[in-house]
Enzyme design. Sequence first.
Site, short mmCIF file in Angstrom:
data_model
loop_
_atom_site.label_atom_id
_atom_site.label_comp_id
_atom_site.label_asym_id
_atom_site.label_seq_id
_atom_site.Cartn_x
_atom_site.Cartn_y
_atom_site.Cartn_z
N SER A 148 0.76 -1.35 -0.04
CA SER A 148 -0.08 0.03 -0.17
C SER A 148 0.73 1.25 -0.24
CB SER A 148 -0.94 0.00 1.21
OG SER A 148 -1.54 1.17 1.41
N TYR A 161 -1.63 -1.11 10.83
CA TYR A 161 -1.95 -1.21 9.27
C TYR A 161 -0.50 -0.82 8.49
CZ TYR A 161 -3.84 -1.36 4.41
OH TYR A 161 -3.79 -1.37 3.17
N LYS A 165 2.23 -2.91 6.27
CA LYS A 165 2.49 -2.69 4.75
C LYS A 165 3.89 -2.34 4.52
CE LYS A 165 -1.52 -4.02 3.25
NZ LYS A 165 -1.83 -4.98 2.46
N1 LIG Z 1 -8.95 -0.53 -1.28
C1 LIG Z 1 -7.74 0.41 -1.06
O1 LIG Z 1 -7.98 1.68 -1.21
C2 LIG Z 1 -6.52 -0.14 -0.87
C3 LIG Z 1 -5.37 0.80 -1.05
C4 LIG Z 1 -4.24 0.24 -0.80
C5 LIG Z 1 -3.85 -1.18 -0.49
N2 LIG Z 1 -5.19 -1.90 -0.47
C6 LIG Z 1 -4.69 -3.29 -0.59
O2 LIG Z 1 -5.26 -4.14 -1.45
C7 LIG Z 1 -5.58 -5.51 -0.77
C8 LIG Z 1 -6.74 -5.68 -1.25
O3 LIG Z 1 -7.94 -4.94 -0.69
P1 LIG Z 1 -9.29 -4.74 -1.26
O4 LIG Z 1 -9.55 -3.21 -1.23
O5 LIG Z 1 -9.46 -5.44 -2.50
O6 LIG Z 1 -10.15 -5.12 0.00
P2 LIG Z 1 -11.55 -6.02 -0.05
O7 LIG Z 1 -12.28 -5.50 -1.12
O8 LIG Z 1 -12.17 -5.86 1.21
O9 LIG Z 1 -11.15 -7.50 -0.41
C9 LIG Z 1 -10.48 -8.00 0.68
C10 LIG Z 1 -10.30 -9.56 0.31
O10 LIG Z 1 -9.73 -10.23 0.97
C11 LIG Z 1 -10.44 -11.69 1.90
N3 LIG Z 1 -9.86 -11.67 3.05
C12 LIG Z 1 -9.85 -10.75 4.02
N4 LIG Z 1 -9.25 -11.38 5.14
C13 LIG Z 1 -8.86 -12.41 4.88
C14 LIG Z 1 -7.83 -13.38 5.33
N5 LIG Z 1 -7.34 -13.18 6.63
N6 LIG Z 1 -7.58 -14.46 4.90
C15 LIG Z 1 -7.98 -14.72 3.46
N7 LIG Z 1 -8.71 -13.73 2.80
C16 LIG Z 1 -9.02 -12.75 3.63
C17 LIG Z 1 -11.79 -11.02 1.64
O11 LIG Z 1 -12.55 -12.18 1.40
P3 LIG Z 1 -13.22 -13.23 2.63
O12 LIG Z 1 -14.03 -12.15 3.34
O13 LIG Z 1 -14.00 -14.20 2.26
O14 LIG Z 1 -11.97 -13.69 3.45
C18 LIG Z 1 -11.67 -10.47 0.23
O15 LIG Z 1 -11.83 -11.39 -0.95
C19 LIG Z 1 -5.27 -5.41 0.44
O16 LIG Z 1 -3.84 -6.04 0.55
C20 LIG Z 1 -5.30 -4.11 0.84
O17 LIG Z 1 -4.51 -3.58 2.17
C21 LIG Z 1 -6.18 -1.48 -0.90
#
Ligand SMILES: NC(=O)c1ccc[n+]([C@@H]2O[C@H](COP(=O)([O-])OP(=O)(O)OC[C@H]3O[C@@H](n4cnc5c(N)ncnc54)[C@H](OP(=O)(O)O)[C@@H]3O)[C@@H](O)[C@H]2O)c1
Length: 255
Positions: A148, A161, A165
Site C-alpha cells: 500500500s 496497518y 505494509k
Molecule cells: N482499497 C484500497 O484503497 C487499498 C489501498 C491500498 C492497498 N490496498 C490493499 O489491497 C488489498 C486488497 O484490498 P481490497 O481493497 O480489494 O479489499 P476488499 O475488497 O475488502 O477484499 C478483501 C479480500 O480479502 C479477503 N480476506 C480478508 N481477510 C482475509 C484473510 N485473513 N485471509 C484470506 N482472505 C482474506 C476477503 O474475502 P473473505 O472475507 O472471504 O476472506 C476479500 O476477498 C489489501 O492488501 C489492501 O491492504 C487496498
Amino acid sequence: MSKTTLFDLDGKIAFVSGASRGIGEAIAKLLAQQGAHVIVSSRKIEGCQAVADAIVAEGGKATPVACHIGEMEQIQAVFAQIREQFGRLDILVNNAATNPQFCHVLDTDVSAFQKTVDVNIRGYFYMSIEAGKLMREHGGGSIINVASINGVTPGNFQGIYSITKGAVINMTKAFAKECAQFGIRCNALLPGLTDTKFASALVKNDSILQMALQHIPLNRVAQPSEMAGAVLYLASDASSYTTGVSLNVDGGYLA
Ligand SMILES: NC(=O)c1ccc[n+]([C@@H]2O[C@H](COP(=O)([O-])OP(=O)(O)OC[C@H]3O[C@@H](n4cnc5c(N)ncnc54)[C@H](OP(=O)(O)O)[C@@H]3O)[C@@H](O)[C@H]2O)c1
C-alpha cells in the site's frame, strides 16, 4: 507484425489471496483472461466459488479454495492441496490483508495489533515461503505482494496497518534478493485509494473523500481493475528483469 506474447500466462498456475472481491477479484479475472489457471482464494468459499464460476463462464480456468492466511494450519493445508492437485505454482499474489481498527496509534488494542500482524506480515511471509519452495522445485516463479502507499507514508489512524505494509515492502526485497538464484522474482504493488469494500469508510464519506482527493493528482479514486494490469506486468515475462521493486499505482499520490 505479430502481437507480443510477453503478457501471456498460458499454462501457468496462479494463486490469488483475497480474490473473492475488490482488487483480488480483478487480478484473478485478468490473470485468467491471459491464460493462467487461477486458484481463487479467501476465507469464505462462497465468494471464491462465484468468482471462479464467472471466470469459467468466460472460458477461463479457475479453482476456488478457502484459506484464512492468518491461520498457519490453513496455509499448510492449502499448499498440500496445490501440490497434490497441480504439482506446481508459477504465480503467487499475496493480496488479502486486514485493517481491523481505525484509531489513534496510542489507542491501538493488542488484539487488533496481533490480528493485523498475523494476517498482513506472517500470512504474506509463510505464503511466500511455501510458494517459494514449490517454485524452486520447478525453476522459478513470480511473487507479487499487494502492499500500500501507506507502507511508505503512514495513513492517519492506520498505524499498525501502515507498519505491516512497510514490512511487506521490505519483505519483498528480502525474498527478491535471496530467491533470485532460484529464478523467483518478488515485487510489490502499492495501490492508492481504490473503490472497494476495504476502503468504503474513506470512499463513501464525502468530506473524507474530498480531503483525500486533494492529495491525488489524478483527482479520483482507482477502480480495482486499474490495479490488475500492473500485477499482470509483474506476473508475466514482460517484467523478466524486474525484482525487488515497489510499483506505485496511486494516481500520483506518492509523487
Ligand atoms: N482499497 C484500497 O484503497 C487499498 C489501498 C491500498 C492497498 N490496498 C490493499 O489491497 C488489498 C486488497 O484490498 P481490497 O481493497 O480489494 O479489499 P476488499 O475488497 O475488502 O477484499 C478483501 C479480500 O480479502 C479477503 N480476506 C480478508 N481477510 C482475509 C484473510 N485473513 N485471509 C484470506 N482472505 C482474506 C476477503 O474475502 P473473505 O472475507 O472471504 O476472506 C476479500 O476477498 C489489501 O492488501 C489492501 O491492504 C487496498
